[in-house]
Each structure stands twice: as structure tokens, then as C-alpha cells.
Design a protein around this motif. Structure first.
Motif, PDB file in Angstrom:
ATOM      1  N   VAL A  83       0.834  -1.207   0.000  1.00  0.00           N
ATOM      2  CA  VAL A  83       0.000   0.000   0.000  1.00  0.00           C
ATOM      3  C   VAL A  83       0.867   1.255   0.000  1.00  0.00           C
ATOM      4  O   VAL A  83       0.541   2.260  -0.639  1.00  0.00           O
ATOM      5  CB  VAL A  83      -0.942  -0.009   1.224  1.00  0.00           C
ATOM      6  CG1 VAL A  83      -1.707   1.310   1.333  1.00  0.00           C
ATOM      7  CG2 VAL A  83      -1.926  -1.165   1.123  1.00  0.00           C
ATOM      8  N   VAL A 103      -3.523   7.961   2.736  1.00  0.00           N
ATOM      9  CA  VAL A 103      -2.726   6.745   2.533  1.00  0.00           C
ATOM     10  C   VAL A 103      -1.906   6.445   3.792  1.00  0.00           C
ATOM     11  O   VAL A 103      -1.862   5.302   4.274  1.00  0.00           O
ATOM     12  CB  VAL A 103      -1.794   6.890   1.308  1.00  0.00           C
ATOM     13  CG1 VAL A 103      -0.855   5.692   1.198  1.00  0.00           C
ATOM     14  CG2 VAL A 103      -2.605   7.018   0.026  1.00  0.00           C
ATOM     15  N   GLY A 148      -4.161   5.399   6.659  1.00  0.00           N
ATOM     16  CA  GLY A 148      -4.599   4.020   6.470  1.00  0.00           C
ATOM     17  C   GLY A 148      -3.548   3.029   6.929  1.00  0.00           C
ATOM     18  O   GLY A 148      -3.855   2.007   7.544  1.00  0.00           O
ATOM     19  N   SER A 149      -2.269   3.358   6.658  1.00  0.00           N
ATOM     20  CA  SER A 149      -1.178   2.488   7.075  1.00  0.00           C
ATOM     21  C   SER A 149      -1.049   2.448   8.595  1.00  0.00           C
ATOM     22  O   SER A 149      -0.892   1.374   9.193  1.00  0.00           O
ATOM     23  CB  SER A 149       0.138   2.966   6.453  1.00  0.00           C
ATOM     24  OG  SER A 149       1.243   2.266   6.967  1.00  0.00           O
ATOM     25  N   VAL A 152      -7.192   1.679   2.722  1.00  0.00           N
ATOM     26  CA  VAL A 152      -7.058   3.021   2.140  1.00  0.00           C
ATOM     27  C   VAL A 152      -8.230   3.305   1.212  1.00  0.00           C
ATOM     28  O   VAL A 152      -8.753   4.431   1.168  1.00  0.00           O
ATOM     29  CB  VAL A 152      -5.722   3.138   1.386  1.00  0.00           C
ATOM     30  CG1 VAL A 152      -5.629   4.485   0.661  1.00  0.00           C
ATOM     31  CG2 VAL A 152      -4.550   3.003   2.344  1.00  0.00           C
TER      32      VAL A 152
END
Length: 431
Positions: free
Chosen positions: A60, A162, A165-166, A172
Motif C-alpha cells: 500500500v 494513505v 490508512g497504514s 485506504v
């Protein structure tokens, strides 16, 4: 001193050193290693290589350099200038049409690039001088540009989302979908504010924004300047939202599409490619160095029992979920005055996430709230980064006072949006 107290001391020490100006990546990693060597079993450090490789193998995160490449390439393409010219002609007969054009183009650039600094600087260079020439007051012109330029924080595809989300360990793509309606509402609120201001205080705007003749050539130019960016947005966002591609795959499509658009404008040459690749490498290296430092910090903080201590502290204090959420939002907002959003994502968010998990909080909703909050902190005087970016490219007659006065209405709009997402998330499909 207990290990939990040492964990909190580690967090405070890192925060203070970052404020003092030490490099974030080396402060996070270096100070965490010193604490581990002094207060933990050295066997703990054998876990670090696996953590680091886990980060580097996260597919990702490949979206980060690709989105950065896409944004910088589009900045070099000159499409922003064409879009602004076309939109100014399209809204020229509306009072405040140039300001509305800046909002619309800023939103399109945000959906195309997701990089705040590039968008604010580009919009400042191409739109601030003509707005001042046409009679817009400096506070209004700078406020519109700064607010529109920061839309890249929340409008997908956003580098902030992004990274969130990580860190939050959520999809994401789900964050992108959840951010869509709040971001469109924010753009609409900006436009409504400008229209209402034109009715209530018409003297703030020039009589006309010099509309162009609506002939065949005009409409063809509007179509050409808007079609290509919209096609890129559809390729990137559409493929994610309908499930045809992952964010990483869509970022690859976006990077290739940005090169193609730059080529259609006749600006893709070796010099441009060298510049874009160098800038992308620089920004990506910075992000990943901070990420590796944050991974070290996260490991040491948890081994010291910091996350368990915070959860236990909240449970003992019997602090309701919304009160803790309000506390975190205030801390993030204030931290945004002093440090960059990447640092906030990797220092503060991992510390508070276990507490929200204990509450059973929807982490997608939390990610959207953090994204909006970080965008708001970008605009907040006296240290809002977007204001610094804009001041750097503004004409000498535009003062810092103009920037501060102009941004206040847009800050109020964003705070109202944040409150709306907190109390009515179902209306926006966020929760």
C-alpha cells in the motif's frame, strides 16, 4: 520510575526535540533506541528488523511515491493555468467568479495530486496576481487560495489518507470512499460562502470578472482544459471506488497518466523528468525515513507499556469516548501549528489508536476526522504551513496580516464541517 512513565517521557522528549528543530526521522529512531538500550532487554531489538521489513514490504505504501510523482509532474504540466483561465471565463458573469474558479480548480488539483504544498504554490503563482489586479481585497484573495490549496489533505487520492490508512491499519480504499462526501461538502461550503459574501458585501468583489465571449472557441478551450484532468481523476479515483484497482495500482495509473498529460502540453522533456524524479525521490525518502523512525518508536513505546498505560489511564478516569476524542482533536490541531502532518501521523496517531480500539471506535471515521483536522491545522495562524507556502510566492504588498485575516472564515467553515462529521457521520456515509 516505572516503565510506563518512561514511555510517556519518551513521547514528550521526542515531541519537544521535534519542536526544537531536530530532524524528525532521526529523533524518532535515535531517541527510541537510546531508551531501549538503557531500559529494556536488548532482545527486544531483535524484533526491529522484522518490523522494518514489514513496513518496506507493505505494498500500500508504494502509492506514496507514485502519488507524489503524479502531483509534481502535473505541477510541471501547466494544466493548472489553463484550467484557471477556462474556469474564470466560465464563472466570469457571477460576482466573485474568479474566486469560485480558484476553489473549483483547487479541488480538481487536489483530486489529481493530493499534495498541499505543490497546490498552494501553484495556485498562488497563477491566481493571486490576477485576482489582485481585478480588484479583489488581499485578505479575500489569499484566504480563497490557501483554503483551496489545502483541499488535497482530504480530497482523495490524498497522501495523508494513505499514511493514515497504514498507521490505523484500515483499508485506504475505504478511507477514500468515506472522505468523498465530506470533501465535496467542504468545496460546496466554500463556494456558497463566496456567493453569499457577494450578495451581503458586494464591494469586496469587482463589478465583473471580465467574462470571455461564449463562442465555439471558448467552449472548446473549456472542454480541452477540463477533460484531461477529469479523465485522470476518473482513472485514479474511479478505479479505486468501483473496486477495479487497489490504491497502489491506481497510483501507478495516475503517475503514467500525469506523464501523458504533461506530454500533451509539450512540457515533457529530459529536464522536466529529471526534476520530477529528483523531487519525488527527496520527498519519498523523507517520508520513509520518518516511517522507519516511527516504527522504532512504536516498538519501544509498546515494549515500555505506554499503550497499555494509556488505555488503563482512560479506563480509570472513566473518560467517555467523545471527551477523549475531543482531547485528541485539540492536541492534533495545536500540534499542526508547529510540526508537519507526516510527523503528527507517525508520532501522535499510533499512541492514541490503541485507546480508540479499546473504545470500539470506528477507525475509518477516526481517519476522516484526523484528515479534516490536519487540513484545518494547515490553515491556522500563526504557524499554518499553507500560509507560509503562499506568503513565499505572494507579491510584496501582500502582508502576513492579510493572510491571517483572510483565512478566518474558511477556518470557521472547516471547524463546522469537522463538527458535522463528528455528530452526524451517518449523513455523510462516514460511519
Amino acid at each position: 520510575m516505572s516503565l510506563a512513565a518512561l514511555a510517556l517521557l519518551l513521547f514528550v522528549s521526542i515531541f519537544l526535540l521535534v519542536l526544537y528543530g531536530y530532524p524528525v526521522a532521526f529523533t524518532l529512531g535515535g531517541l527510541s533506541l537510546i531508551y531501549a538500550l538503557c531500559f529494556l532487554d536488548l532482545n527486544v531489538l531483535t524484533l526491529l528488523p522484522n518490523r522494518v521489513m514489514g513496513v518496506m514490504e507493505n505494498s500500500v505504501l508504494l502509492a506514496v511515491p507514485l502519488f507524489i510523482f503524479m502531483g509534481i509532474m502535473l505541477e510541471k504540466s501547466g494544466l493548472a493555468e489553463r484550467m484557471l483561465s477556462s474556469m474564470a471565463g466560465l464563472f466570469g458573469r457571477v460576482r466573485g467568479g474568479m474566486a469560485i474558479s480558484v476553489v473549483v480548480v483547487g479541488a480538481m488539483l487536489a483530486a489529481s495530486t493530493g499534495i498541499v504544498g505543490a497546490t498552494v504554490i501553484t495556485m498562488g503563482l497563477i491566481s493571486l496576481p490576477p485576482m489582485l489586479r481585478r480588484g479583489y481585497p488581499a485578505p479575500l484573495a489569499t484566504g480563497v487560495i490557501a483554503a483551496s490549496g489545502t483541499l488535497g489533505q482530504i480530497i482523495p487520492p490524498s497522501v495523508v489518507l494513505v499514511l493514515l490508512g497504514s498507521v490505523l491499519q484500515v483499508s485506504v480504499g475505504s478511507l477514500f470512499r468515506a472522505a468523498l462526501y465530506p470533501s465535496l461538502l467542504l468545496v460546496g461550503a466554500y463556494i456558497v460562502y463566496i456567493l453569499l459574501l457577494g450578495i451581503v458585501r458586494p464591494k469586496k468583489f469587482p463589478e465583473r470578472d471580465e467574462p470571455l465571449p461564449r463562442d465555439r472557441k471558448f467552449w472548446l478551450n473549456v472542454l480541452q482544459s477540463l477533460f484531461l484532468p477529469l479523465l485522470l481523476i476518473l482513472a485514479v479515483l474511479g478505479s479505486i471506488l468501483v473496486g477495479l484497482a487497489s490504491p497502489t495500482e491506481a497510483a501507478g495509473v495516475g503517475a503514467a497518466g500525469a506523464m501523458l498529460l504533461t506530454w500533451t502540453q509539450g512540457r515533457l522533456d529530459k529536464t522536466t523528468l529529471d526534476t520530477v524524479c529528483r523531487d519525488t525521490t527527496h520527498l519519498t525518502s523523507m517520508v520513509f525515513m520518518i516511517l522507519l523512525g516511527a516504527t522504532t518508536f512504536s516498538l519501544v513505546f509498546r515494549e515500555l507499556g505506554g499503550d497499555r498505560f494509556l488505555v488503563a489511564l482512560i479506563e480509570r478516569s472513566d473518560l467517555p469516548e467523545y471527551q477523549f476524542l475531543a482531547l485528541v482533536m485539540v492536541v492534533v490541531f495545536i500540534a499542526g501549528f508547529f510540526i508537519d502532518f507526516i510527523e503528527i501521523v507517525f508520532i501522535i496517531v499510533p499512541v492514541v489508536t490503541p485507546v480508540f480500539v479499546a473504545y470500539g471506535t470506528d477507525l475509518i471515521w477516526l481517519g476522516i476526522l484526523l484528515g479534516i483536522n490536519l487540513q484545518t491545522s494547515f490553515l491556522s495562524p500563526p504557524f499554518g504551513f499553507a500560509l507560509f507556502y503562499l506568503k513565499g510566492v505572494a507579491p510584496p504588498e501582500v502582508t502576513t496580516g492579510h493572510l491571517y485575516r483572510g483565512i478566518v472564515p474558511f477556518l470557521i467553515i472547516q471547524i463546522l464541517l469537522l463538527a458535522t462529521v463528528i455528530f452526524f457521520p451517518e449523513w455523510l456515509g462516514v460511519r
